[in-house]
Enzyme design. Structure first.
Site, PDB file in Angstrom:
ATOM      1  N   LYS A 183     -12.130  -1.363  -0.514  1.00 16.25           N
ATOM      2  CA  LYS A 183     -11.284  -0.523  -1.365  1.00 16.25           C
ATOM      3  C   LYS A 183     -11.902  -0.479  -2.765  1.00 16.25           C
ATOM      4  O   LYS A 183     -12.879   0.236  -2.973  1.00 16.25           O
ATOM      5  CB  LYS A 183      -9.837  -1.005  -1.291  1.00 16.25           C
ATOM      6  CG  LYS A 183      -9.265  -0.637   0.082  1.00 16.25           C
ATOM      7  CD  LYS A 183      -7.877  -1.069   0.364  1.00 16.25           C
ATOM      8  CE  LYS A 183      -7.471  -0.557   1.750  1.00 16.25           C
ATOM      9  NZ  LYS A 183      -6.653  -1.481   2.510  1.00 16.25           N
ATOM     10  N   SER A 223       0.800  -1.225   0.000  1.00 17.07           N
ATOM     11  CA  SER A 223       0.000   0.000   0.000  1.00 17.07           C
ATOM     12  C   SER A 223       0.834   1.278   0.000  1.00 17.07           C
ATOM     13  O   SER A 223       0.341   2.330  -0.365  1.00 17.07           O
ATOM     14  CB  SER A 223      -0.939  -0.004   1.203  1.00 17.07           C
ATOM     15  OG  SER A 223      -0.202  -0.105   2.393  1.00 17.07           O
ATOM     16  N   HIS A 245      -5.272  -4.348  -1.895  1.00 12.83           N
ATOM     17  CA  HIS A 245      -5.077  -3.341  -2.954  1.00 12.83           C
ATOM     18  C   HIS A 245      -4.969  -3.968  -4.343  1.00 12.83           C
ATOM     19  O   HIS A 245      -4.718  -3.258  -5.316  1.00 12.83           O
ATOM     20  CB  HIS A 245      -3.829  -2.506  -2.668  1.00 12.83           C
ATOM     21  CG  HIS A 245      -4.014  -1.520  -1.564  1.00 12.83           C
ATOM     22  ND1 HIS A 245      -4.633  -0.303  -1.752  1.00 12.83           N
ATOM     23  CD2 HIS A 245      -3.686  -1.575  -0.249  1.00 12.83           C
ATOM     24  CE1 HIS A 245      -4.665   0.348  -0.604  1.00 12.83           C
ATOM     25  NE2 HIS A 245      -4.110  -0.400   0.329  1.00 12.83           N
TER      26      HIS A 245
HETATM   27  C1  LIG Z   1      -6.735  -1.725   3.975  1.00  7.78           C
HETATM   28  C2  LIG Z   1      -6.109  -3.036   4.260  1.00  7.78           C
HETATM   29  C3  LIG Z   1      -6.684  -3.922   5.172  1.00  7.78           C
HETATM   30  C4  LIG Z   1      -7.887  -3.539   5.996  1.00  7.78           C
HETATM   31  O1  LIG Z   1      -9.063  -3.645   5.260  1.00  7.78           O
HETATM   32  P1  LIG Z   1     -10.421  -3.039   5.869  1.00  7.78           P
HETATM   33  O2  LIG Z   1     -11.480  -3.722   5.087  1.00  7.78           O
HETATM   34  O3  LIG Z   1     -10.371  -1.589   5.659  1.00  7.78           O
HETATM   35  O4  LIG Z   1     -10.446  -3.414   7.308  1.00  7.78           O
HETATM   36  C5  LIG Z   1      -6.095  -5.158   5.354  1.00  7.78           C
HETATM   37  N1  LIG Z   1      -4.985  -5.514   4.679  1.00  7.78           N
HETATM   38  C6  LIG Z   1      -4.387  -4.684   3.796  1.00  7.78           C
HETATM   39  C7  LIG Z   1      -3.161  -5.130   3.067  1.00  7.78           C
HETATM   40  C8  LIG Z   1      -4.929  -3.412   3.562  1.00  7.78           C
HETATM   41  O5  LIG Z   1      -4.335  -2.589   2.696  1.00  7.78           O
END
Ligand SMILES: *Cc1c(COP(=O)(O)O)cnc(C)c1O
Length: 396
Positions: free
Chosen positions: A242, A182, A210
């Site tokens: 996301k 990320s 992502h």
């Molecule tokens: C954003 C993210 C999460 C968390 O996801 P949510 O649905 O917002 O709790 C978990 N793992 C990674 C790699 C992320 O980028």
């Protein structure tokens, strides 16, 4: 003398303030879109994870409203007791079919999914080997387990091999990596990581938060991008918050995975499942991405254009390969200042500094979406050019 609550709160907050780490979330005064309203300014939004522009999409909102009317506002119980509605199971089948996996289970969020799945799978005597840059929710998930924990160098198959060869066990071996990272926007070298994992009999666990909706055919994710979807020794987890624009997490993989998680994953057992509106919106999102390839095409066309133009202006985008586009500013103060200046020019993008990223590699992280028009990106680039020149980051 006992510490009072006021003492604790003020000491902690002062510590954060003094080290420049105090967070005050910016508030959007309009929906999550490519153009929105922040801090009294109309902005081009480069700060979200809304890759496909689904967060405020009419098709998602309509199906959310239909499910809300038909099925109610809430699930009414945890899934294992009385909170599993027909629409929950239907969506999980839709997701497993989309991912081409033997089973899929949906949890409340990506965060709780890592807690639930890692906490369920790993036992004392097992070995887990985790990429050094993995997401905080993986790190927290691993804290819940009594497995032996080791780290391998970021995206480095040779170092993974070294760690696996030095830590033999009869238990389960699990290699854990993000699919797309990320902060840098790089893609894990899954083909080579899986090859090394297999050599040592290890299972590979990919957190594709992502990558889903971004990589692979119709956004099936990083595992599909590398053609590994039919492997029983690969587990995919990810988020539905996301690219899919709503909220939730999932685990998809081996046919028996779902049933074990239903029985053991603590967030699934002890926290209520999604309300019907969430399920409706998510179901519409999966339909939309498969029916209309234009979303992913625009996402990637915008990504390529924005990266190429930033590079032409002289910015360092740090080797990113995905819509996550970091722009290097170096010191934390410089990245934060650039973010402020961009906001004054109508561009909303967050600065990230130490300890979120290494010292000296502070950056602004931009996420391009399918919803941005060429005009939006041209305006953002013009603002970047002005700010870059003012701050001496680019020449001219
Ligand atoms: C954003 C993210 C999460 C968390 O996801 P949510 O649905 O917002 O709790 C978990 N793992 C990674 C790699 C992320 O980028």
């Amino acid at each position: 003398m006992t510490t009072t609550l006021s003492q604790r709160l003020s000491a902690e907050l002062a510590g954060l303030r003094d080290s420049g780490l105090l967070i005050r979330p910016r508030v959007l005064e309009a929906p999550q879109r490519a153009r929105t309203h922040v801090g009294g300014v109309d902005v081009i939004n480069l700060a979200s994870n809304n890759y496909l522009g689904f967060a405020d999409h009419p098709a998602l909102k309509e199906k959310a409203a239909a499910y809300l009317r038909e099925w109610g506002a809430g699930a009414g119980a945890v899934r294992t007791i009385a909170g599993t509605l027909r629409i929950h199971e239907d969506f999980e089948e839709q997701l497993a079919a989309f991912k081409h996996t033997g089973s899929a289970l949906v949890l409340q969020s990506g965060f709780t999914t890592n807690q639930g799945v890692l906490g369920t799978l790993l036992q004392p005597g097992d070995l887990v080997v985790s990429d050094e840059l993995n997401h905080a929710s993986i790190i927290d998930g691993l804290r819940l387990t009594k497995a032996t924990k080791k780290i391998f160098k970021h995206a480095d198959p040779a170092d993974l091999g070294r760690v696996l060869s030095e830590n033999e066990t009869d238990g389960l071996k699990l290699v854990v990596t993000d699919g797309v990272f990320s902060m840098d926007g790089d893609i894990a070298p899954l083909d080579r990581l899986v090859e090394v994992a297999r050599k040592y009999g290890a299972v590979t666990y990919v957190d594709d938060a992502h990558g889903s909706g971004v990589l692979g055919e119709a956004g099936r994710g990083t595992v599909h991008h590398f053609g590994l979807q039919d492997s029983e020794d690969v587990i995919q987890v990810g988020t539905l918050s996301k690219a899919w624009g709503v909220v939730g997490g999932y685990a998809a993989g081996h046919a028996d995975l779902r049933e074990l998680l239903i029985n053991r994953a603590r967030p699934y057992l002890f926290s209520t499942g999604h309300p019907p509106a969430v399920v409706g919106a998510l179901s519409a999102a999966l339909d939309l991405v498969q029916q209309e390839p234009e979303f992913m095409e625009r996402l990637w066309a915008n990504t390529r254009f924005f990266k190429a133009e930033l590079a032409r202006l002289g910015f360092d985008t740090m080797g990113s390969e995905t819509p996550i586009t970091p722009v290097l500013f170096g010191e934390t103060g410089a990245a934060f200042e650039a973010s402020q200046r961009l906001l004054h020019q109508g561009v909303f993008a967050v600065g990230l500094g130490f300890p979120t990223v290494p010292r000296g590699l502070a950056r602004i992280r931009n996420i391009v979406t399918a919803e941005h028009t060429r005009d939006d990106l041209d305006q953002a680039l013009a603002a970047y050019e002005r700010v870059g020149r003012e701050m001496g980051v680019i020449g001219g």
